[in-house]
Enzyme design. Structure first.
Site, short mmCIF file in Angstrom:
data_model
loop_
_atom_site.label_atom_id
_atom_site.label_comp_id
_atom_site.label_asym_id
_atom_site.label_seq_id
_atom_site.Cartn_x
_atom_site.Cartn_y
_atom_site.Cartn_z
N GLU A 159 -10.05 7.71 7.62
CA GLU A 159 -9.57 6.35 7.39
C GLU A 159 -8.87 6.19 6.05
O GLU A 159 -7.74 5.70 5.98
CB GLU A 159 -10.75 5.36 7.45
CG GLU A 159 -10.36 3.93 7.11
CD GLU A 159 -11.55 3.01 6.86
OE1 GLU A 159 -11.31 1.89 6.38
OE2 GLU A 159 -12.69 3.40 7.14
N ASP A 165 -15.30 4.19 7.49
CA ASP A 165 -16.43 3.50 6.88
C ASP A 165 -17.27 2.83 7.96
O ASP A 165 -16.75 2.43 9.01
CB ASP A 165 -15.95 2.42 5.90
CG ASP A 165 -15.38 3.00 4.60
OD1 ASP A 165 -15.72 4.15 4.27
OD2 ASP A 165 -14.60 2.28 3.94
N TYR A 214 17.35 -4.49 3.57
CA TYR A 214 18.21 -4.54 2.38
C TYR A 214 19.69 -4.73 2.70
O TYR A 214 20.49 -4.88 1.78
CB TYR A 214 17.99 -3.30 1.51
CG TYR A 214 16.77 -3.44 0.63
CD1 TYR A 214 16.71 -4.43 -0.34
CD2 TYR A 214 15.69 -2.59 0.78
CE1 TYR A 214 15.59 -4.58 -1.15
CE2 TYR A 214 14.56 -2.72 -0.02
CZ TYR A 214 14.52 -3.72 -0.98
OH TYR A 214 13.42 -3.87 -1.77
#
Length: 396
Positions: free
Chosen positions: A224, A277, A138
Site C-alpha cells: 500500500e 494497513d 497546460y
C-alpha cells in the site's frame, strides 16, 4: 558485482505453488484459458469514427434548431453498478444517464470543455501521438481551472465512447514503483530490468506499449504505502524471497499501477497479494486493486484482478501477535463510516473471511499501521511476518 539471488529453498514455495494451481484451475472452469493476453483495445479508426459520430449528432441537432447535448452514463450511483466475482464492479448495460446540455447555464462550460478535449483527442489519435493528462491541462490551464476538471472529463469521454482511456492516446503520469524479478522492453525499445536493489523502477506511463515481459516470480506483492515498500527494499526482501515482484501505488493507486498489476496477472497468472494497513483506508485500496472502483467501473475488465488475496495486515493478526494497545489507533468517525460503507458493498457477501476481519476491527474500534509490527523487532515484517504468511498460506 552482479549475481542471481538465491532466495529460499524450493520447499518454501509449496503452498504458493498449490495456490497458483487452484487459481489456474478456477480460470479454466470459468472458460478463461491462460494466458489470456489482456483485454482488447479499440483501434484508432474505431475511436475516430466514434468521435465523428458524436460531432455529426451535434451538427444534426443544430440543423434542427435544437440545443446539442452529450449523454453520459452516471458513474456516481451504485444503482448503475453490478458485481461479478470474476470481474469485479462494472456498469450495468442499461444504466441511468445524465445530459450535459449546451443551453444550460449549469453545464454549458462543461459541454464546451468536453468538445475541446474531444478535438484534442481526435488530433492525437489521427497523428498517432500521445499526451499526458497534465499536458492537456497546460494547453489552457486558465480555461480548465484545475487538473481534476480535465481528469473527470477524460473519464467521461472514455465512458461515453465505450473505449479504454489508453485508446484515447491520453497517458497518466505514473507515481507507482516496481522492483524484483521482472524484465521488459518499453515501447521506444528501452530495456528495463527491475531486479531488486536499493532503488525501484518507476511504473511505465504506457503499459499498453511494454512487451517481452519475462519473470520467474512465484508471487506479486502489492504494498500500500511507499514507506513500507522502501523499508522492504532496504531489508533486501526481494532477494531474500526471490523470485518475486513488489509493486506500490503509493496509496490509492493510479491507473498505470493498476494496469501493470492487471498485465502481470494476465501474462503470468502468478498469485498476487496485498499488504495494507489494518484500517478502512487500506482495505479500500485493496478493494480497488481487486474489484475496481465505482468511478472507473466502465473499464473494470481492463483493470481488476479478482484473484488478489489479502496477505496482511489482518485485524486478527493484531491479537494473535499481541500487538500492544499503545501501538493501535482508535477508529475515527470517518473511519467508521468508511468501514460501514465497505461492509455494505456487493462483493463483501462473497468474502466471508474479509467480513470477519472487518467485524473484528469494528468491534475493537481500533486500527493499526503496518509499522505497528516494529514493536516486535525493526525487521519483523520482512524477516518473520511476510515469510511465514507466504510459506504457510496466511492469506484470505
Amino acid at each position: 558485482m552482479a549475481f542471481a539471488p538465491m532466495g529460499p529453498e524450493a520447499s518454501f514455495f509449496e503452498v504458493l505453488d498449490r495456490h497458483r494451481e487452484s487459481l489456474l484451475a478456477a480460470l479454466r472452469r470459468g472458460g478463461q484459458e491462460p494466458p489470456s493476453g489482456g483485454s482488447r483495445v479499440a483501434s484508432s479508426s474505431e475511436v475516430l469514427v466514434s468521435i465523428e459520430n458524436i460531432i455529426q449528432d451535434i451538427i444534426t441537432s443544430l440543423a434542427r434548431n435544437e440545443a446539442p447535448a452529450f449523454t453520459i452514463d452516471n458513474r456516481s450511483s451504485w444503482e448503475n453498478i453490478k458485481f461479478e466475482d470474476s470481474v469485479g464492479l462494472q456498469m450495468v448495460s442499461h444504466c441511468t444517464t445524465r445530459k450535459i446540455k449546451s443551453d444550460s447555464p449549469k453545464s454549458v462550460k462543461k459541454f464546451a470543455l468536453i468538445l475541446k478535449i474531444l478535438s484534442m483527442i481526435y488530433k492525437l489519435v489521427q497523428s498517432n501521438t500521445y499526451a499526458t493528462k497534465r499536458d492537456i491541462y497546460y494547453t489552457d490551464s486558465q480555461l480548465f481551472g484545475n487538473q481534476t476538471v480535465v481528469d473527470n472529463i477524460i473519464n467521461d469521454i472514455s465512458c461515453m465512447l465505450k473505449v479504454s482511456r489508453r485508446s484515447l492516446h491520453i497517458l497518466s503520469t505514473s507515481k507507482g514503483l516496481i522492483a524484483g524479478n521482472l524484465r521488459y522492453i518499453e515501447e521506444d525499445g528501452t530495456k528495463v530490468n527491475c531486479t531488486c536493489g536499493a532503488t525501484a523502477v518507476a511504473v511505465p506511463s504506457n503499459i499498453q506499449g511494454i512487451r517481452n515481459l519475462v519473470t520467474d516470480a512465484k508471487f506479486v506483492l502489492i504494498v500500500e504505502k511507499d514507506a513500507t515498500f522502501q523499508r522492504l527494499l532496504d531489508d533486501n526482501f526481494c532477494n531474500k524471497l526471490s523470485p518475486c515482484i513488489m509493486i506500490t501505488g503509493k496509496g490509492v493507486p493510479d491507473l498505470n499501477t493498476r494496469l501493470l498489476v492487471k498485465k502481470l496477472w494476465d501474462t503470468f497468472h502468478v498469485p498476487v497479494f496485498t499488504l495494507v494497513d489494518a484500517d478502512p483506508h487500506g482495505i479500500e485500496i485493496m478493494c480497488i486493486y481487486k474489484y475496481g472502483s465505482m468511478s472507473m467501473s466502465f473499464e473494470a475488465r481492463h483493470l481488476t484482478v479478482p484473484a488478489i488475496r489479502w496477505l496482511g495486515l489482518l485485524p486478527s493478526d493484531l491479537k494473535r501477535l499481541n500487538v500492544p494497545k499503545d501501538s493501535l489507533i482508535p477508529l475515527t468517525n470517518r473511519d467508521q463510516m468508511k468501514l460501514d460503507s465497505i461492509l455494505r458493498r456487493p462483493y463483501v457477501t462473497c468474502q466471508p473471511f474479509w467480513r470477519k476481519e472487518m467485524e473484528i476491527m469494528a468491534d475493537s474500534k481500533m486500527k493499526a499501521e503496518i509499522q505497528a509490527l516494529t514493536f516486535l523487532s525493526s525487521d519483523y515484517l520482512s524477516r518473520v511476518y511476510l515469510p511465514n504468511k507466504l510459506k504457510f498460506g496466511g492469506w484470505i
